[in-house]
Design an enzyme around this catalytic site. Sequence first.
Site, short mmCIF file in Angstrom:
data_model
loop_
_atom_site.label_atom_id
_atom_site.label_comp_id
_atom_site.label_asym_id
_atom_site.label_seq_id
_atom_site.Cartn_x
_atom_site.Cartn_y
_atom_site.Cartn_z
N HIS A 197 -0.62 -5.08 12.77
CA HIS A 197 -0.29 -4.88 11.50
C HIS A 197 0.86 -5.68 11.39
O HIS A 197 1.91 -5.35 10.92
CB HIS A 197 -0.09 -3.38 11.33
CG HIS A 197 -0.28 -3.12 9.82
ND1 HIS A 197 -0.53 -1.72 9.38
CD2 HIS A 197 -0.07 -3.64 8.69
CE1 HIS A 197 -0.55 -1.92 8.18
NE2 HIS A 197 -0.21 -2.89 7.58
N GLY A 221 0.86 -1.26 0.06
CA GLY A 221 0.01 0.13 -0.04
C GLY A 221 0.94 1.15 0.13
O GLY A 221 1.91 1.27 0.49
#
Length: 330
Positions: A295, A83
């Site tokens: 994460h 991303g």
Amino acid sequence: MLTTMSRPKVLVVMKLVPEIAIDLLRKRFDVEVCDFRPVTRAEIMKKVPGKFAIFCSAFNKIDEELIKTAGPSLKVVGTISVGYDHVDLTAMKKYGVRLGNTPHVLTEAVAETTVGLLIATTRRFFEANHALKTGGWKDVTSVVWLNWMCGRGIRNSVVGIVGCGNIGTSIARKLKTFSISQLLYTSRTEKPAVKALGGKLVTIDELVEQSDFIILSIALNEDTKFIINRERIAKMKSHAVLVNIGRGGLIDQDALIEALQENRIGGAGLDVMTPEPLPLDSPLMKMDNVVLLPHIGSASIETRTEMAILTAKNIIAVLDNTAMPNEVQY
């Protein structure tokens, strides 16, 4: 041949980058590795002027202020992530700075994490582990044992995957082995690899209404922000489990919290959330029907090493004026 004095400079804005990647850069650049933890915006701004490249992660905001502070020497940003919503693409284009990212190499690691997170959530692993460690197990009698810590199995379920790129396709392939009854997915176009698994291309609204397990593996952008909103959460089955390994901004988190508190859906497994790190007083921290990970979707040693090497090669390619292994086009 460039002399030491004239060599371009790279700023690596994190510690503990695998040495093999740093060594690649040091052959061609003067490399400055930030030795502070956590990385602060102020320190990056202080060190970035005059740099040819920035080696960063998804946790580092690359905006116009930072690009201007770096000055005209800045030619490339290499992000050790798939991303790039942390990068201001408009500013990058304005100042002629190129961007490299690291798709593909983390596909399998993230897909593995997704399956693990789904199982841990639906089978209540963390809740059961907590009960074991706090004495809850010894209080289980034959009367309650039959229903104690029971979760839902994946076999014979409907699985919906929002976004079937490389990661979504790998997740689909893995979950198909669990003898699911139906595989639904969303995508801009039909995916032959997913169709071959029996996957059915549907709209996002059809997917949230029909799925027992909903997995988000789509990139965050203006079109996908809050793709799981209050209205779509309301359409989910009462036992539905929502798993997010994309970006926190894909979900209206306040609406999700309300639905979980009111037991309107079964649970959530989140590797990403808003903000990151998640505040310790967040309601999500207190819920038994939520599994949270910090994460770590791509956090295997092999994958992170490959990501670091690819980031270094993206930066080196700009110096050599050759095609980057993985360049973001804008």
